[in-house]
Design a protein around this motif. Structure first.
Motif, PDB file in Angstrom:
ATOM      1  N   TRP A 176       5.226  -1.164  -6.809  1.00  0.00           N
ATOM      2  CA  TRP A 176       5.621  -0.317  -7.932  1.00  0.00           C
ATOM      3  C   TRP A 176       4.394   0.210  -8.679  1.00  0.00           C
ATOM      4  O   TRP A 176       4.296   1.395  -8.969  1.00  0.00           O
ATOM      5  N   ARG A 177       3.431  -0.687  -8.948  1.00  0.00           N
ATOM      6  CA  ARG A 177       2.210  -0.273  -9.660  1.00  0.00           C
ATOM      7  C   ARG A 177       1.373   0.658  -8.792  1.00  0.00           C
ATOM      8  O   ARG A 177       0.738   1.589  -9.296  1.00  0.00           O
ATOM      9  N   ASN A 178       1.355   0.435  -7.488  1.00  0.00           N
ATOM     10  CA  ASN A 178       0.625   1.326  -6.590  1.00  0.00           C
ATOM     11  C   ASN A 178       1.278   2.707  -6.545  1.00  0.00           C
ATOM     12  O   ASN A 178       0.593   3.716  -6.464  1.00  0.00           O
ATOM     13  N   ARG A 204      -3.859   7.795  -1.509  1.00  0.00           N
ATOM     14  CA  ARG A 204      -3.536   6.401  -1.191  1.00  0.00           C
ATOM     15  C   ARG A 204      -3.833   5.506  -2.381  1.00  0.00           C
ATOM     16  O   ARG A 204      -4.776   5.749  -3.113  1.00  0.00           O
ATOM     17  N   ALA A 205      -3.033   4.459  -2.535  1.00  0.00           N
ATOM     18  CA  ALA A 205      -3.292   3.476  -3.582  1.00  0.00           C
ATOM     19  C   ALA A 205      -2.946   2.099  -3.052  1.00  0.00           C
ATOM     20  O   ALA A 205      -1.851   1.884  -2.527  1.00  0.00           O
ATOM     21  N   SER A 206      -3.891   1.176  -3.159  1.00  0.00           N
ATOM     22  CA  SER A 206      -3.613  -0.188  -2.694  1.00  0.00           C
ATOM     23  C   SER A 206      -4.318  -1.228  -3.559  1.00  0.00           C
ATOM     24  O   SER A 206      -4.448  -2.371  -3.165  1.00  0.00           O
ATOM     25  N   GLU A 207      -4.771  -0.809  -4.756  1.00  0.00           N
ATOM     26  CA  GLU A 207      -5.524  -1.763  -5.566  1.00  0.00           C
ATOM     27  C   GLU A 207      -4.663  -2.808  -6.268  1.00  0.00           C
ATOM     28  O   GLU A 207      -5.152  -3.854  -6.645  1.00  0.00           O
ATOM     29  N   HIS A 208      -3.363  -2.545  -6.419  1.00  0.00           N
ATOM     30  CA  HIS A 208      -2.480  -3.517  -7.076  1.00  0.00           C
ATOM     31  C   HIS A 208      -1.702  -4.295  -6.035  1.00  0.00           C
ATOM     32  O   HIS A 208      -1.480  -3.824  -4.926  1.00  0.00           O
ATOM     33  N   ARG A 209      -1.249  -5.494  -6.419  1.00  0.00           N
ATOM     34  CA  ARG A 209      -0.474  -6.308  -5.490  1.00  0.00           C
ATOM     35  C   ARG A 209       0.984  -5.871  -5.455  1.00  0.00           C
ATOM     36  O   ARG A 209       1.703  -6.188  -4.533  1.00  0.00           O
ATOM     37  N   SER A 210       1.402  -5.116  -6.479  1.00  0.00           N
ATOM     38  CA  SER A 210       2.801  -4.699  -6.510  1.00  0.00           C
ATOM     39  C   SER A 210       2.937  -3.256  -6.041  1.00  0.00           C
ATOM     40  O   SER A 210       2.161  -2.386  -6.429  1.00  0.00           O
ATOM     41  N   GLN A 237       0.853  -1.194   0.000  1.00  0.00           N
ATOM     42  CA  GLN A 237       0.000   0.000   0.000  1.00  0.00           C
ATOM     43  C   GLN A 237       0.885   1.238   0.000  1.00  0.00           C
ATOM     44  O   GLN A 237       1.867   1.312   0.727  1.00  0.00           O
ATOM     45  N   VAL A 238       0.509   2.200  -0.844  1.00  0.00           N
ATOM     46  CA  VAL A 238       1.305   3.407  -0.989  1.00  0.00           C
ATOM     47  C   VAL A 238       0.501   4.617  -0.542  1.00  0.00           C
ATOM     48  O   VAL A 238      -0.669   4.754  -0.881  1.00  0.00           O
ATOM     49  N   GLU A 239       1.150   5.479   0.243  1.00  0.00           N
ATOM     50  CA  GLU A 239       0.544   6.741   0.632  1.00  0.00           C
ATOM     51  C   GLU A 239       1.486   7.831   0.142  1.00  0.00           C
ATOM     52  O   GLU A 239       2.656   7.852   0.497  1.00  0.00           O
ATOM     53  N   LEU A 240       0.978   8.682  -0.713  1.00  0.00           N
ATOM     54  CA  LEU A 240       1.785   9.748  -1.294  1.00  0.00           C
ATOM     55  C   LEU A 240       1.310  11.082  -0.740  1.00  0.00           C
ATOM     56  O   LEU A 240       0.118  11.397  -0.815  1.00  0.00           O
ATOM     57  N   ARG A 241       2.248  11.840  -0.174  1.00  0.00           N
ATOM     58  CA  ARG A 241       1.903  13.133   0.415  1.00  0.00           C
ATOM     59  C   ARG A 241       2.623  14.239  -0.342  1.00  0.00           C
ATOM     60  O   ARG A 241       3.773  14.095  -0.716  1.00  0.00           O
TER      61      ARG A 241
END
Length: 145
Positions: free
Chosen positions: A87-89, A79-85, A42-46
């Protein structure tokens, strides 16, 4: 796969500076089996919108006003968590942030100029109304005995 795909352009020559992006990774919920328990996908970008120098002053003002409800201390978080990778998130989060900023910094739409309804259109509307009323009046069964 190579590194991140270049700078994320907001509009024209303005893009998100990599130095001003703050990334945070955590374990994502959802599918992924045993792998999901060990990887921080899971990626959180601020992005500190209030302090950035990357945006023209007018754009920044517009974005701060339009995104006010989403900002926490002047910082925009995606936030992005829809991909399993991871890098893609990361890609998804960066694209989402860029499009959010592009939308928020867009110039306001031009005001609509009021125009008069053409006479022909008005007459046609009244003619159709009259025709409809005749049709309905013809349906009343007064003299049907």
């Amino acid at each position: 796969m190579e590194g991140m795909s270049g700078p994320h352009v907001i509009r024209g020559s303005v893009s998100l500076p990599e130095a001003e992006l703050m990334w945070r990774f955590s374990r994502s919920s959802g599918p992924g089996g045993q792998h999901v328990n060990t990887s921080d996908s899971q990626v959180e970008l601020r992005f500190d919108l209030a302090r950035t120098e990357a945006l023209p002053a007018v754009w920044k003002e517009r974005a701060l006003e339009r995104l006010a409800s989403r900002l926490v201390g002047g910082v925009l978080t995606v936030r992005a968590s829809e991909h399993r990778s991871q890098w893609r998130n990361r890609e998804t989060a960066a694209v989402r942030l860029a499009s959010l900023l592009a939308e928020a910094t867009a110039p306001p739409p031009k005001a609509r100029r009021a125009t008069k309804v053409p006479r022909g259109i008005n007459e046609r509307r009244l003619r159709q109304k009259k025709q409809r009323s005749e049709t309905k009046r013809g349906r009343s069964a007064r003299d049907w005995s």
